[in-house]
Scaffold this motif. Structure first.
Motif, short mmCIF file in Angstrom:
data_model
loop_
_atom_site.label_atom_id
_atom_site.label_comp_id
_atom_site.label_asym_id
_atom_site.label_seq_id
_atom_site.Cartn_x
_atom_site.Cartn_y
_atom_site.Cartn_z
N TYR A 38 0.79 -1.23 0.00
CA TYR A 38 0.00 0.00 0.00
C TYR A 38 0.82 1.28 0.00
O TYR A 38 0.26 2.38 -0.05
CB TYR A 38 -0.95 0.00 1.20
CG TYR A 38 -2.01 -1.07 1.10
CD1 TYR A 38 -3.05 -0.95 0.19
CD2 TYR A 38 -1.96 -2.20 1.90
CE1 TYR A 38 -4.03 -1.93 0.08
CE2 TYR A 38 -2.92 -3.20 1.80
CZ TYR A 38 -3.96 -3.05 0.89
OH TYR A 38 -4.90 -4.03 0.79
N GLY A 39 2.14 1.19 0.08
CA GLY A 39 2.98 2.38 0.02
C GLY A 39 2.86 3.27 1.24
O GLY A 39 3.07 4.49 1.14
N ILE A 40 2.52 2.69 2.39
CA ILE A 40 2.36 3.48 3.60
C ILE A 40 3.40 3.09 4.65
O ILE A 40 3.94 1.99 4.61
CB ILE A 40 0.94 3.34 4.20
CG1 ILE A 40 0.64 1.87 4.51
CG2 ILE A 40 -0.09 3.92 3.26
CD1 ILE A 40 -0.71 1.64 5.14
N ASP A 41 3.63 4.00 5.57
CA ASP A 41 4.64 3.77 6.60
C ASP A 41 4.21 2.66 7.56
O ASP A 41 3.02 2.34 7.68
CB ASP A 41 4.89 5.06 7.36
CG ASP A 41 6.07 4.95 8.31
OD1 ASP A 41 7.21 4.88 7.80
OD2 ASP A 41 5.85 4.92 9.53
N GLU A 42 5.19 2.09 8.27
CA GLU A 42 4.95 0.98 9.18
C GLU A 42 3.87 1.31 10.21
O GLU A 42 2.96 0.50 10.45
CB GLU A 42 6.25 0.61 9.90
CG GLU A 42 6.13 -0.56 10.86
CD GLU A 42 5.91 -1.89 10.15
OE1 GLU A 42 5.21 -2.74 10.71
OE2 GLU A 42 6.45 -2.07 9.03
N ILE A 43 3.96 2.45 10.87
CA ILE A 43 3.02 2.78 11.93
C ILE A 43 1.61 2.99 11.37
O ILE A 43 0.62 2.58 11.99
CB ILE A 43 3.49 4.03 12.69
CG1 ILE A 43 4.87 3.78 13.31
CG2 ILE A 43 2.49 4.39 13.78
CD1 ILE A 43 4.95 2.61 14.26
N ILE A 44 1.52 3.61 10.21
CA ILE A 44 0.21 3.78 9.57
C ILE A 44 -0.40 2.41 9.26
O ILE A 44 -1.60 2.20 9.42
CB ILE A 44 0.32 4.62 8.29
CG1 ILE A 44 0.96 5.97 8.58
CG2 ILE A 44 -1.06 4.81 7.64
CD1 ILE A 44 0.20 6.83 9.56
N ALA A 45 0.44 1.47 8.85
CA ALA A 45 -0.04 0.14 8.50
C ALA A 45 -0.50 -0.65 9.72
O ALA A 45 -1.17 -1.68 9.59
CB ALA A 45 1.07 -0.64 7.78
N LEU A 46 -0.17 -0.18 10.92
CA LEU A 46 -0.62 -0.84 12.15
C LEU A 46 -2.01 -0.39 12.57
O LEU A 46 -2.65 -1.03 13.41
CB LEU A 46 0.36 -0.54 13.30
CG LEU A 46 1.76 -1.14 13.20
CD1 LEU A 46 2.64 -0.58 14.31
CD2 LEU A 46 1.70 -2.65 13.29
#
Length: 466
Positions: A77-85
């Motif tokens: 999804y091209g998103i940062d690790e924390i956003i993906a959490l």
């Protein structure tokens, strides 16, 4: 206009420029650092030469197999690790991941900064005609942390450039050190060292798993630049594993040969001083950039209006207190305890959620909506938090004795540890509890974007970042 990667917004597919080779060198570089030497150094005197070789290879292969799975969310999804959490823990629940990441970051960057300073001082004294001056160690340490910060301030993508240019050279130097260590006279000397048997195979596995788990908070920060999920998985797995094995073997063998645990100490006692010092000094500079960027993105996930440059400086400066740490080996051990207890169960739940409940699908737009489907209960997913806590209890029961505190030491748990280890079982339990509880609770209450149909998939799984 902000450069790509300087905000927490999704990176469109057209702007994801990291291919297989770039990512491979980046993740090789992740483990091209002297604390990876210290993993092997920690257990080698206890188990001896041959067990060190066998267990280092096996434990790293096993540890990074599941760790690399976590790279898929951000890569897709091209998103940062924390956003993906956020789909797993909720908009606010993901903040705990930030706390873990920043805590790990202070420790790792601090240790790397201090060891780079020590090594630079050794280089100048040994190869610079005995050159030294008052405060030289502190000056060298500050230079070591300043260089990567400057690169990050200019453009985070320079991390890939640094990796491609520097790490092949450092890897070649490390292979040369390994070649020197296995020469007959050194091999015989290492083989003659009698094991102390202070720790066994389960401890070796625990140490390697905990060290691998320490990379989980950072995977998404860089794999969001990946052109494909396949590139992200295999490069993270092969790069981290290969260097984990190589550096673990070198560190363990060097400690057996010299009796020293810290790289700056053993490097000066064997005939590989300059190559080892070069790896320590310059390898650390590049790795500090890799780690710091992950921490910056984590902070921005909470405070998105803050300036990227200010956060970068604010995150790096506190790590300099570790320059004055008396025992870096003790700090190294405490960080791994922190990682095993907190990061292991926390990320295990997110991995289980992504693969076994969501079937690799979630709504990217909702990850940025504080009142959307990932709000759960006041911003927290209680099922995920409960599952994490269960895993933490398992870890304390099995591995609490390693803290040295009697309140967390259980005789039966310690006995089981020598059969099971602690971090991996805690992760398995957390993930299993979440999948079972999630299927029961989410199918009944229908929140968090879950929709269990015959295909058992989520309704909102369009890649909005594309």
């Amino acid at each position: 206009m902000k450069k790509t990667g300087m905000s927490i917004l999704p990176i469109p597919v057209k702007d994801r420029t990291a291919g297989g080779l770039s990512l491979f060198w980046l993740w090789c570089g992740g483990n091209v650092l002297l604390v990876t030497f210290m993993v092997g150094s920690d257990y080698a005197p206890s188990i001896g030469l041959i067990p060190t070789i066998v267990l280092t290879i096996f434990a790293n292969l096993a540890a990074y197999t599941c760790i690399a799975w976590s790279s898929q969310r951000s890569a897709k999804y091209g998103i940062d690790e924390i956003i993906a959490l956020r789909p797993t823990y909720g908009i606010r629940g993901s903040i705990f991941g930030v706390i873990i990441l920043v805590g790990i970051n202070f420790g790792w960057v601090g240790i790397l900064t201090a060891l780079a300073g020590k090594s630079a001082k050794h280089v100048m004294i040994t190869y610079g005609g005995g050159f030294t001056f008052t405060g030289d160690y502190i000056i060298y340490s500050l230079i070591g942390i300043s260089i990567p910060i400057v690169f990050l301030l200019i453009n985070p993508k320079y991390g890939f450039t640094l990796a491609k240019v520097t790490f092949p050279f450092f890897i070649a130097l490390t292979i040369y050190i390994l070649y020197k260590l296995i020469q007959p006279e050194n091999w015989n000397a290492m083989a003659s060292v009698k094991p102390t048997f202070e720790v066994g195979g389960a401890y070796v596995f625990e140490l390697c798993v905990a060290f691998a788990v320490a990379w989980l908070p950072y995977l998404g920060a860089w794999n969001k630049f990946a052109k494909s999920q396949r590139h992200a998985y295999w490069t993270a797995y092969l790069g981290l594993t290969a260097m984990g094995i190589l550096f673990g073997l070198v560190g363990g063998m060097a400690t057996l040969l010299t009796g020293e645990h810290e790289p700056p100490a053993w490097a000066g006692q064997i005939d590989v001083g300059l190559p080892a010092y070069l790896i320590i000094v310059f390898g650390n500079i590049t790795t500090i950039a890799l780690l710091t960027y992950g921490g910056v993105m984590a902070i921005l996930s909470i405070f998105p209006k803050m300036k990227y440059q200010i956060v970068t400086l604010a995150l790096a400066l506190p790590s300099t207190i570790f320059i004055f740490s008396a025992s870096l080996q003790d700090m190294f051990n405490y960080i791994l305890l922190f990682v095993g207890l907190l990061a292991g169960p926390y990320w295990a739940v997110s991995i289980a959620d992504f693969y076994f409940l969501r079937k690799e699908k979630f709504d990217v737009r909702e990850c940025y909506n504080p009142n959307g489907i990932y709000k759960y209960f006041h911003g927290f997913n209680p099922v995920a938090i409960f599952s994490q806590l269960v895993g933490m209890i398992v870890w304390v029961y099995l591995g609490g004795w390693m803290s040295g505190m009697s309140a967390f030491s259980y005789t039966n748990g310690e006995s089981l540890f020598h059969l099971l280890s602690a971090t991996f079982p805690a992760m398995v339990v957390s993930g299993l509890v979440y999948v079972i509880a999630g299927k029961i609770i989410f199918s009944k209450y229908q929140f968090g974007g879950y929709s269990f149909s015959k295909k058992n998939s989520c309704t909102k799984g369009v890649d909005k970042a594309s």
